[in-house]
Design an enzyme around this catalytic site. Structure first.
Site, PDB file in Angstrom:
ATOM      1  N   LYS A 164      -3.218 -37.532  12.391  1.00 52.14           N
ATOM      2  CA  LYS A 164      -3.710 -38.868  12.058  1.00 52.14           C
ATOM      3  C   LYS A 164      -2.537 -39.827  11.778  1.00 52.14           C
ATOM      4  CE  LYS A 164      -6.430 -42.174  10.645  1.00 52.14           C
ATOM      5  NZ  LYS A 164      -7.154 -42.941  11.689  1.00 52.14           N
ATOM      6  N   ASN A 217     -14.778 -47.047  16.707  1.00 50.68           N
ATOM      7  CA  ASN A 217     -14.367 -46.722  15.350  1.00 50.68           C
ATOM      8  C   ASN A 217     -13.508 -47.831  14.778  1.00 50.68           C
ATOM      9  OD1 ASN A 217     -11.378 -45.804  14.615  1.00 50.68           O
ATOM     10  ND2 ASN A 217     -11.713 -45.251  16.769  1.00 50.68           N
ATOM     11  N   ILE A 268     -11.716 -47.175  11.461  1.00 51.25           N
ATOM     12  CA  ILE A 268     -11.406 -46.390  10.265  1.00 51.25           C
ATOM     13  C   ILE A 268     -10.460 -47.198   9.369  1.00 51.25           C
ATOM     14  CG2 ILE A 268     -10.462 -44.189   9.411  1.00 51.25           C
ATOM     15  CD1 ILE A 268     -12.970 -43.865  11.214  1.00 51.25           C
ATOM     16  N   GLY A 269      -9.578 -47.961   9.995  1.00 47.74           N
ATOM     17  CA  GLY A 269      -8.640 -48.764   9.220  1.00 47.74           C
ATOM     18  C   GLY A 269      -7.447 -47.986   8.719  1.00 47.74           C
ATOM     19  N   LEU A 270      -7.064 -46.968   9.502  1.00 49.08           N
ATOM     20  CA  LEU A 270      -5.849 -46.201   9.196  1.00 49.08           C
ATOM     21  C   LEU A 270      -5.815 -45.596   7.798  1.00 49.08           C
ATOM     22  CD1 LEU A 270      -2.869 -48.066  10.916  1.00 49.08           C
ATOM     23  CD2 LEU A 270      -3.840 -45.833  11.476  1.00 49.08           C
ATOM     24  N   CYS A 281      -3.087 -49.838  17.440  1.00 53.63           N
ATOM     25  CA  CYS A 281      -4.338 -49.730  16.694  1.00 53.63           C
ATOM     26  C   CYS A 281      -4.945 -51.116  16.522  1.00 53.63           C
ATOM     27  CB  CYS A 281      -4.115 -49.096  15.335  1.00 53.63           C
ATOM     28  SG  CYS A 281      -5.645 -48.913  14.431  1.00 53.63           S
ATOM     29  N   GLY A 327     -13.892 -42.098  23.998  1.00 50.91           N
ATOM     30  CA  GLY A 327     -14.863 -41.194  24.599  1.00 50.91           C
ATOM     31  C   GLY A 327     -14.974 -41.376  26.102  1.00 50.91           C
TER      32      GLY A 327
HETATM   33  C1  LIG Z   1     -12.002 -41.819  14.784  1.00 50.64           C
HETATM   34  C2  LIG Z   1     -10.754 -42.126  15.541  1.00 50.64           C
HETATM   35  C3  LIG Z   1      -9.559 -42.360  14.851  1.00 50.64           C
HETATM   36  C4  LIG Z   1      -8.379 -42.651  15.536  1.00 50.64           C
HETATM   37  N1  LIG Z   1      -7.216 -42.848  14.841  1.00 50.64           N
HETATM   38  C5  LIG Z   1      -6.064 -43.119  15.498  1.00 50.64           C
HETATM   39  C6  LIG Z   1      -4.831 -43.283  14.799  1.00 50.64           C
HETATM   40  O1  LIG Z   1      -4.765 -43.156  13.571  1.00 50.64           O
HETATM   41  N2  LIG Z   1      -3.703 -43.574  15.518  1.00 50.64           N
HETATM   42  C7  LIG Z   1      -3.737 -43.680  16.890  1.00 50.64           C
HETATM   43  O2  LIG Z   1      -2.701 -43.936  17.495  1.00 50.64           O
HETATM   44  N3  LIG Z   1      -4.883 -43.499  17.572  1.00 50.64           N
HETATM   45  C8  LIG Z   1      -6.042 -43.225  16.922  1.00 50.64           C
HETATM   46  N4  LIG Z   1      -7.198 -43.036  17.642  1.00 50.64           N
HETATM   47  C9  LIG Z   1      -7.183 -43.127  19.119  1.00 50.64           C
HETATM   48  C10 LIG Z   1      -7.134 -41.752  19.781  1.00 50.64           C
HETATM   49  O3  LIG Z   1      -5.976 -41.038  19.393  1.00 50.64           O
HETATM   50  C11 LIG Z   1      -7.175 -41.871  21.318  1.00 50.64           C
HETATM   51  O4  LIG Z   1      -6.064 -42.593  21.765  1.00 50.64           O
HETATM   52  C12 LIG Z   1      -8.424 -42.558  21.811  1.00 50.64           C
HETATM   53  O5  LIG Z   1      -9.533 -42.220  21.017  1.00 50.64           O
HETATM   54  C13 LIG Z   1      -8.748 -42.258  23.271  1.00 50.64           C
HETATM   55  O6  LIG Z   1      -8.969 -40.887  23.485  1.00 50.64           O
HETATM   56  P1  LIG Z   1     -10.427 -40.174  23.442  1.00 50.64           P
HETATM   57  O7  LIG Z   1     -11.334 -40.999  24.298  1.00 50.64           O
HETATM   58  O8  LIG Z   1     -10.204 -38.785  23.958  1.00 50.64           O
HETATM   59  O9  LIG Z   1     -10.859 -40.191  22.017  1.00 50.64           O
HETATM   60  C14 LIG Z   1      -8.393 -42.726  16.953  1.00 50.64           C
HETATM   61  C15 LIG Z   1      -9.590 -42.486  17.644  1.00 50.64           C
HETATM   62  C16 LIG Z   1     -10.754 -42.189  16.975  1.00 50.64           C
HETATM   63  C17 LIG Z   1     -12.015 -41.930  17.746  1.00 50.64           C
END
Ligand SMILES: Cc1cc2nc3c(=O)[nH]c(=O)nc-3n(C[C@H](O)[C@H](O)[C@H](O)COP(=O)(O)O)c2cc1C
Ligand SMILES: Cc1cc2nc3c(=O)[nH]c(=O)nc-3n(C[C@H](O)[C@H](O)[C@H](O)COP(=O)(O)OP(=O)(O)OC[C@H]3O[C@@H](n4cnc5c(N)ncnc54)[C@H](O)[C@@H]3O)c2cc1C
Ligand code: FES
Lengths: 349, 295
Positions: free
Chosen positions: A88, A112, A114-116, A173, A260
């Site tokens: 994360k 999402n 989440i706000g880091l 982000c 997704g």
């Molecule tokens: C709940 C959630 C939290 C995420 N938190 C971060 C994050 O803290 N830093 C970041 O660079 N990407 C974050 N991402 C992005 C993912 O790492 C990824 O780049 C993005 O979801 C696309 O891939 P996916 O479709 O397989 O989820 C987050 C994604 C989700 C769904």
């Protein structure tokens, strides 16, 4: 212990259910935890890849923010079988994150905001890194910040922490108004952040790019010039959803990042474009749920892939992708997965 | 320890319009499941709906190795779940989260319990009541719904042997009013819970929980509430499902807002006494004194 009383008025949901339920009395619950594990060393195919100096036994890591700090998923799979673990996003100071609702499901995807939320770099090193070190696979730490100085400070702190294989710099982000989007959409600012991180650490630096730009190649070229060793793409696409009953946005933050299966075609296109323009290894991500999805990214030019949202639906998705990649290579006479990287354009040009 | 299982569905019944009772076989899960815990269920194998759905354990049968869910059809996911047939495999993760405690924070066994459920919130309460009765606690159950036919599984609650009181909004059964009124009556009747060994348990819609939370705080009665929040992973990884809890740890002023321009709850948090906890791991059951349910 508890029992369920019978409901006198209850009718079976379907007419022939009694027959089926008798049948199923003989059927056992299949426990999936830690099944059919891949043995990275046994496979006749070379799955090992090198992402800007990070050596992975196979090309699969986790999407930052979708896999916590690792132990959350340990009951369901052997973490040691992963190519790497990307954790994360970490900031200099702890962050509370956004109010709820923080997520909303959309067709074949989710938003999402989440706000880091994270415990800050010190608590990460103290409370989470020791566990990850034990696991023994490369740990990629995703970092974020409000200012260039913040990024540099986190990078410097992690440089001294044993057990970190590389830094993935989240300049994309979309949730944090002051940082994120601005850095991620302006090539000059992006280069500034990557340059500052580069100067603060000896670790491999991966620039994670935002898809919320008109020219992804320009962004990639800019961070490459600034000293990035690899690229991650893509982060989430900025989106929103409205609750028609309440007549207002669903997310407390109003907008959020779309992830997704819904975003996969966008992600594959961006990897395809960037891979041909910039000579850096790419970690491809965005909607990967199966080995076939991962192969699309590899054929488009990604050296490695990250599984994100799919972990929520199938906690074993990462290892199923690893197994599927090995099977594909074997079935197609590919001895080394690196041969497939960029095949789709290398072979057609 | 939580498991990922393909569990055969044994039965599925529509017990009231749009309300289903689904039993599946999962002996390893049933063995470790606790009242108040939940499972994260995949409603079909397509990419839409994408996410799993969290559902409480309504029945835990260790001897038979089965678990039972009681759920209401509200949208895509639960609608698909309701169409699944006996014999089909349910893709399920669980048991998850922190369930109800049968003793108080300092270890005393709960001697007298008041269990309050509203609407579909009654789902996790049946195994709790059975466990409380098993350990010899006195149990009073207060159930509420809009009308008589919304009182789900009333028979099952009565059959536990616990004393059951009912409130309906339209007065079609029991007292006219809501469960919070019942609890209030109960408290003002002078039937005060024994100091040091009494506890209120509650699950239901957010406004009901908020009222009960305030009531119990005012009467200084220990309370356990089961909360709901939208979930991504269900296992603590995504930080989607948070609620506010009081902070007891050090450095409470260190969590600063990342946006100074917006006067949101983030800014408020900088100098306040709360932080976010995950409903899927630290909950879904929280102590009244640790969780913050005010608006
Ligand atoms: C709940 C959630 C939290 C995420 N938190 C971060 C994050 O803290 N830093 C970041 O660079 N990407 C974050 N991402 C992005 C993912 O790492 C990824 O780049 C993005 O979801 C696309 O891939 P996916 O479709 O397989 O989820 C987050 C994604 C989700 C769904
Ligand atoms: C710990 C926990 C235990 C629960 N136990 C039960 C139970 O025993 N019986 C029961 O009927 N319901 C229960 N719920 C609520 C249940 O999860 C939702 O009704 C269900 O997810 C709705 O899905 P849907 O696709 O039908 O609705 P949709 O509205 O189409 O769902 C859209 C999205 O919102 C989420 N969502 C919608 N309503 C809720 C809600 N109330 N809580 C959390 N997420 C929601 C869904 O999971 C999905 O991601 C529980 C929720 C939680 C958090
Ligand atoms: S649902 Fe992911 S942390 Fe609770």
């Amino acid at each position: 212990m508890s029992r369920v009383a019978s409901f006198p008025g209850a009718k079976p949901a379907n007419s022939d259910s009694s027959r089926k339920s008798q049948m199923s009395d003989f059927q056992e619950c299949e426990v999936q935890n830690r099944r059919d594990q891949v043995d990275n060393k046994q496979s006749p195919v070379n799955l090992a890849v090198n992402v800007g100096g990070i050596r992975m036994v196979n090309p699969v890591t986790t999407g930052s923010g979708t896999f916590g700090f690792g132990p959350e998923y340990a009951p369901y799979l052997d973490l040691r079988q992963l190519g790497a673990i990307t954790v994360k996003g970490i900031t200099l100071e702890p962050r509370l994150g956004n109010p709820v609702p923080r997520i909303v499901e959309t067709p074949a995807g989710m938003l999402n905001a989440i706000g880091l939320q994270n415990p800050g770099v010190e608590a990460f090193i103290r409370d989470h890194l020791p566990y990850l070190r034990e696991v023994g696979v490369p740990v990629i730490v995703n970092i974020a910040g409000n200012t260039v100085e913040d990024y540099a400070a986190v990078a410097e702190r992690l440089d001294q922490a044993p057990g970190v294989a590389g830094l993935e710099v989240n300049i994309s982000c979309p949730n944090v108004k002051k940082g994120g989007l601005q850095f991620g959409t302006d090539p000059v600012m992006a280069a500034e952040v990557i340059g500052a991180v580069r100067a603060s650490t000896k670790l491999p630096v991966i620039a994670k790019l935002s898809p919320n730009v008109t020219n992804i190649v320009a962004m990639a070229e800019s961070v490459a010039q600034a000293g990035a060793n690899a690229l991650s793409l893509i982060n989430t696409l900025l989106g929103m959803a409205i609750d028609v009953q309440a007549r207002r946005p669903v997310l407390a933050n109003v907008v959020g990042g779309l992830s997704g299966p819904a975003i996969k075609p966008v992600a594959v296109r961006m990897v395809w474009q960037v891979a041909q323009a910039v000579d850096l290894p790419i970690i491809g991500m965005g909607g990967i749920t199966t080995a076939e999805d991962a192969l699309e990214f590899i054929l488009a030019g990604a050296t490695a892939v990250a599984v994100g949202t799919a972990n929520f639906i199938n906690p074993r998705a990462t290892l199923e992708v690893v197994a599927g990649l090995a099977a594909y290579c074997e079935a197609n006479g590919i001895k080394d997965i690196n041969e497939l990287v960029g095949w789709a354009w290398k072979m057609s040009c | 320890m939580s498991l990922l299982c393909l569990a055969p569905i044994l039965t599925q019944h529509e017990i009231a319009p749009r309300h289903f009772l689904l039993t599946f076989r999962a002996p390893a899960m049933a063995k470790v499941a606790q009242p108040g815990q939940f499972v994260h269920v995949r409603c079909g194998d397509t990419l839409d709906p994408l996410l799993r759905r969290p559902l409480s354990l309504h029945g835990i049968d260790r001897t038979k190795g089965t678990l039972t869910l009681l759920y209401r059809v509200v949208g895509k996911g639960t609608a698909r779940l309701s169409r699944m047939q006996p014999g089909e495999a349910l893709d399920v993760i669980g048991p998850l989260g922190r369930g109800f405690s049968l003793s108080l924070p300092f270890g005393q066994v709960v001697n007298e319990a008041v269990v309050v459920g509203g609407g579909i919130g009654v789902a996790p309460l049946l195994p709790l009541i059975e466990a409380l009765l098993n350990q010899g606690s006195q149990v009073t159950v207060l159930l509420g719904a809009r009308s008589a036919d919304g009182l789900l599984g009333l028979k099952a609650f009565e059959q536990t042997g616990a004393r059951v009181e009912i409130a309906t909004d339209d007065g079609s059964l029991g007292v006219k009013g809501n469960v919070a009124d019942l609890l209030k009556n109960w408290l003002t009747r002078g039937t005060v819970l024994p100091a040091g060994s009494g506890c209120v348990y509650a699950c239901g819609p957010a406004p009901m929980l908020r009222t009960i939370w305030q009531m119990c705080a005012a009467h200084q009665i220990p309370l356990q509430v089961s909360l709901e929040e939208r979930m991504g992973c269900g296992v603590g990884a995504c930080l989607a499902c948070v609620c506010r809890v009081t902070r007891t740890d050090e450095g409470k002023n260190k969590e600063i807002s990342d946006d100074n321009n917006v006067k949101s709850s983030l800014a408020l948090a900088a100098d306040s006494d709360w932080k976010y906890a995950r409903v899927c791991v630290e909950g879904p059951v929280f102590w009244g004194e640790e969780v913050l349910l005010d608006e």
